[in-house]
Design a protein around this motif. Structure first.
Motif, PDB file in Angstrom:
ATOM      1  N   ALA A  33     -19.767  25.921  42.704  1.00 28.37           N
ATOM      2  CA  ALA A  33     -18.957  27.047  43.137  1.00 28.37           C
ATOM      3  C   ALA A  33     -19.259  28.219  42.213  1.00 28.37           C
ATOM      4  CB  ALA A  33     -17.472  26.686  43.054  1.00 28.37           C
ATOM      5  N   MET A  34     -19.073  29.436  42.707  1.00 28.97           N
ATOM      6  CA  MET A  34     -19.389  30.623  41.910  1.00 28.97           C
ATOM      7  C   MET A  34     -18.253  31.638  41.997  1.00 28.97           C
ATOM      8  SD  MET A  34     -22.366  30.039  40.579  1.00 28.97           S
ATOM      9  CE  MET A  34     -22.752  31.684  39.940  1.00 28.97           C
ATOM     10  N   GLY A  35     -18.156  32.480  41.000  1.00 30.97           N
ATOM     11  CA  GLY A  35     -17.084  33.464  41.008  1.00 30.97           C
ATOM     12  C   GLY A  35     -17.432  34.726  40.252  1.00 30.97           C
ATOM     13  N   TRP A  36     -16.544  35.691  40.396  1.00 32.84           N
ATOM     14  CA  TRP A  36     -16.650  36.963  39.678  1.00 32.84           C
ATOM     15  C   TRP A  36     -15.338  37.234  38.941  1.00 32.84           C
ATOM     16  CZ3 TRP A  36     -21.022  39.961  39.419  1.00 32.84           C
ATOM     17  CH2 TRP A  36     -22.041  39.692  40.348  1.00 32.84           C
ATOM     18  N   PHE A  37     -15.467  37.705  37.717  1.00 33.09           N
ATOM     19  CA  PHE A  37     -14.358  38.203  36.916  1.00 33.09           C
ATOM     20  C   PHE A  37     -14.682  39.648  36.569  1.00 33.09           C
ATOM     21  CE2 PHE A  37     -11.414  34.944  34.946  1.00 33.09           C
ATOM     22  CZ  PHE A  37     -11.705  33.944  35.848  1.00 33.09           C
ATOM     23  N   ARG A  38     -13.702  40.356  36.029  1.00 32.63           N
ATOM     24  CA  ARG A  38     -13.947  41.702  35.528  1.00 32.63           C
ATOM     25  C   ARG A  38     -13.074  41.966  34.307  1.00 32.63           C
ATOM     26  NH1 ARG A  38     -11.256  45.406  40.370  1.00 32.63           N
ATOM     27  NH2 ARG A  38      -9.059  44.921  39.918  1.00 32.63           N
ATOM     28  N   VAL A  93     -16.285  46.005  33.454  1.00 33.20           N
ATOM     29  CA  VAL A  93     -17.496  45.204  33.384  1.00 33.20           C
ATOM     30  C   VAL A  93     -17.263  43.974  34.258  1.00 33.20           C
ATOM     31  CG1 VAL A  93     -19.050  43.879  31.910  1.00 33.20           C
ATOM     32  CG2 VAL A  93     -18.028  46.002  31.056  1.00 33.20           C
ATOM     33  N   TYR A  94     -18.183  43.721  35.172  1.00 37.43           N
ATOM     34  CA  TYR A  94     -18.053  42.615  36.117  1.00 37.43           C
ATOM     35  C   TYR A  94     -18.970  41.471  35.682  1.00 37.43           C
ATOM     36  CZ  TYR A  94     -15.199  45.334  39.274  1.00 37.43           C
ATOM     37  OH  TYR A  94     -14.156  46.057  39.823  1.00 37.43           O
ATOM     38  N   TYR A  95     -18.379  40.277  35.630  1.00 38.14           N
ATOM     39  CA  TYR A  95     -19.078  39.085  35.164  1.00 38.14           C
ATOM     40  C   TYR A  95     -19.183  38.061  36.279  1.00 38.14           C
ATOM     41  CZ  TYR A  95     -18.004  40.874  30.495  1.00 38.14           C
ATOM     42  OH  TYR A  95     -17.907  41.652  29.362  1.00 38.14           O
ATOM     43  N   CYS A  96     -20.339  37.465  36.388  1.00 36.98           N
ATOM     44  CA  CYS A  96     -20.575  36.351  37.283  1.00 36.98           C
ATOM     45  C   CYS A  96     -20.349  35.061  36.492  1.00 36.98           C
ATOM     46  CB  CYS A  96     -22.018  36.451  37.760  1.00 36.98           C
ATOM     47  SG  CYS A  96     -22.677  35.040  38.606  1.00 36.98           S
ATOM     48  N   LYS A  97     -19.851  34.037  37.159  1.00 38.41           N
ATOM     49  CA  LYS A  97     -19.619  32.764  36.490  1.00 38.41           C
ATOM     50  C   LYS A  97     -19.729  31.614  37.468  1.00 38.41           C
ATOM     51  CE  LYS A  97     -15.386  31.303  35.795  1.00 38.41           C
ATOM     52  NZ  LYS A  97     -15.202  30.381  36.920  1.00 38.41           N
ATOM     53  N   THR A  98     -19.907  30.420  36.934  1.00 34.74           N
ATOM     54  CA  THR A  98     -19.861  29.232  37.780  1.00 34.74           C
ATOM     55  C   THR A  98     -18.423  28.749  37.887  1.00 34.74           C
ATOM     56  OG1 THR A  98     -20.236  27.795  35.876  1.00 34.74           O
ATOM     57  CG2 THR A  98     -22.176  28.509  37.121  1.00 34.74           C
ATOM     58  N   GLY A  99     -18.135  27.966  38.919  1.00 35.34           N
ATOM     59  CA  GLY A  99     -16.842  27.307  39.036  1.00 35.34           C
ATOM     60  C   GLY A  99     -15.777  28.121  39.737  1.00 35.34           C
ATOM     61  N   LEU A 100     -14.680  27.449  40.051  1.00 40.65           N
ATOM     62  CA  LEU A 100     -13.559  28.057  40.772  1.00 40.65           C
ATOM     63  C   LEU A 100     -12.383  28.415  39.877  1.00 40.65           C
ATOM     64  CD1 LEU A 100     -13.369  25.809  43.991  1.00 40.65           C
ATOM     65  CD2 LEU A 100     -14.220  28.161  43.821  1.00 40.65           C
ATOM     66  N   ARG A 101     -12.460  28.084  38.596  1.00 40.83           N
ATOM     67  CA  ARG A 101     -11.336  28.374  37.704  1.00 40.83           C
ATOM     68  C   ARG A 101     -11.030  29.866  37.712  1.00 40.83           C
ATOM     69  NH1 ARG A 101     -14.488  24.557  35.361  1.00 40.83           N
ATOM     70  NH2 ARG A 101     -13.496  22.604  34.722  1.00 40.83           N
ATOM     71  N   THR A 102      -9.734  30.187  37.717  1.00 36.85           N
ATOM     72  CA  THR A 102      -9.319  31.586  37.755  1.00 36.85           C
ATOM     73  C   THR A 102      -8.845  32.078  36.390  1.00 36.85           C
ATOM     74  OG1 THR A 102      -7.093  30.940  38.449  1.00 36.85           O
ATOM     75  CG2 THR A 102      -8.692  31.430  40.186  1.00 36.85           C
ATOM     76  N   VAL A 103      -9.124  31.303  35.363  1.00 35.98           N
ATOM     77  CA  VAL A 103      -8.817  31.729  33.997  1.00 35.98           C
ATOM     78  C   VAL A 103     -10.088  31.679  33.169  1.00 35.98           C
ATOM     79  CG1 VAL A 103      -6.405  31.017  34.085  1.00 35.98           C
ATOM     80  CG2 VAL A 103      -8.149  29.386  33.322  1.00 35.98           C
ATOM     81  N   ASN A 105     -12.544  30.629  30.434  1.00 35.77           N
ATOM     82  CA  ASN A 105     -12.673  29.330  29.789  1.00 35.77           C
ATOM     83  C   ASN A 105     -14.076  29.189  29.227  1.00 35.77           C
ATOM     84  OD1 ASN A 105     -14.503  27.560  31.750  1.00 35.77           O
ATOM     85  ND2 ASN A 105     -13.195  28.857  33.002  1.00 35.77           N
ATOM     86  N   ALA A 106     -14.249  28.179  28.405  1.00 37.23           N
ATOM     87  CA  ALA A 106     -15.543  27.942  27.773  1.00 37.23           C
ATOM     88  C   ALA A 106     -16.336  26.855  28.485  1.00 37.23           C
ATOM     89  CB  ALA A 106     -15.333  27.551  26.313  1.00 37.23           C
ATOM     90  N   VAL A 107     -15.809  26.367  29.598  1.00 40.26           N
ATOM     91  CA  VAL A 107     -16.470  25.278  30.313  1.00 40.26           C
ATOM     92  C   VAL A 107     -17.525  25.814  31.274  1.00 40.26           C
ATOM     93  CG1 VAL A 107     -16.126  23.374  31.920  1.00 40.26           C
ATOM     94  CG2 VAL A 107     -14.429  23.817  30.125  1.00 40.26           C
ATOM     95  N   ASP A 108     -17.183  26.893  31.972  1.00 31.63           N
ATOM     96  CA  ASP A 108     -18.089  27.462  32.957  1.00 31.63           C
ATOM     97  C   ASP A 108     -19.193  28.273  32.290  1.00 31.63           C
ATOM     98  OD1 ASP A 108     -15.202  28.152  35.017  1.00 31.63           O
ATOM     99  OD2 ASP A 108     -16.567  26.422  35.077  1.00 31.63           O
ATOM    100  N   TYR A 109     -20.276  28.486  33.029  1.00 35.03           N
ATOM    101  CA  TYR A 109     -21.340  29.382  32.571  1.00 35.03           C
ATOM    102  C   TYR A 109     -21.004  30.818  32.985  1.00 35.03           C
ATOM    103  CZ  TYR A 109     -24.017  25.048  32.076  1.00 35.03           C
ATOM    104  OH  TYR A 109     -24.441  23.794  31.716  1.00 35.03           O
TER     105      TYR A 109
END
Length: 120
Positions: A33-38, A93-103, A105-109
């Motif tokens: 799964a993939m996500g975006w944060f900002r 700044v918009y960041y791409c990440k792996t996973g579905l977590r919405t917080v 964390n140090a687990v996802d890339y």
């Protein structure tokens, strides 16, 4: 070595659109799964959107629902964030990440981010 590389950020006027891209390497992209944060200036990092490995399910923060669209192309190892009707408060700044977590964390890339600036 896992790499997530974002692109597509820039300066845009309020009401305009941008499309961010994130290319992944070093992982079996279609399995993630993939996500975006900002992260707005002076504030913490916040969830924006995410999608399951197939793209069949998507999730959005209330602040972007109806304006942003997340999608992916597993053949290109790429996840996208289409941003329409941009507002000055979308500046971040918009960041791409792996996973579905919405917080955060140090687990996802995580990628290193791309800056989006929306002028009023």
């Amino acid at each position: 070595q896992v790499q997530l590389v974002e692109s597509g950020g820039g300066l845009v006027q309020a009401g305009g659109s941008l499309r961010l891209s994130c290319v992944a390497s070093g992982i079996t992209f279609r399995s993630f799964a993939m996500g975006w944060f900002r992260q707005p200036p002076g504030k913490g990092r916040e969830f924006v959107a995410s999608t399951t490995w197939s793209g069949s399910s998507t999730y959005y923060a209330d602040s972007v629902k109806g304006r942003f669209t997340i999608s992916r192309d597993n053949a290109k190892n790429t996840v996208y964030l289409q941003m329409d009707s941009l507002k000055p408060e979308d500046t971040a700044v918009y960041y791409c990440k792996t996973g579905l977590r919405t917080v955060v964390n140090a687990v996802d890339y995580w990628g290193k981010g791309t800056l989006v600036t929306v002028s009023s």
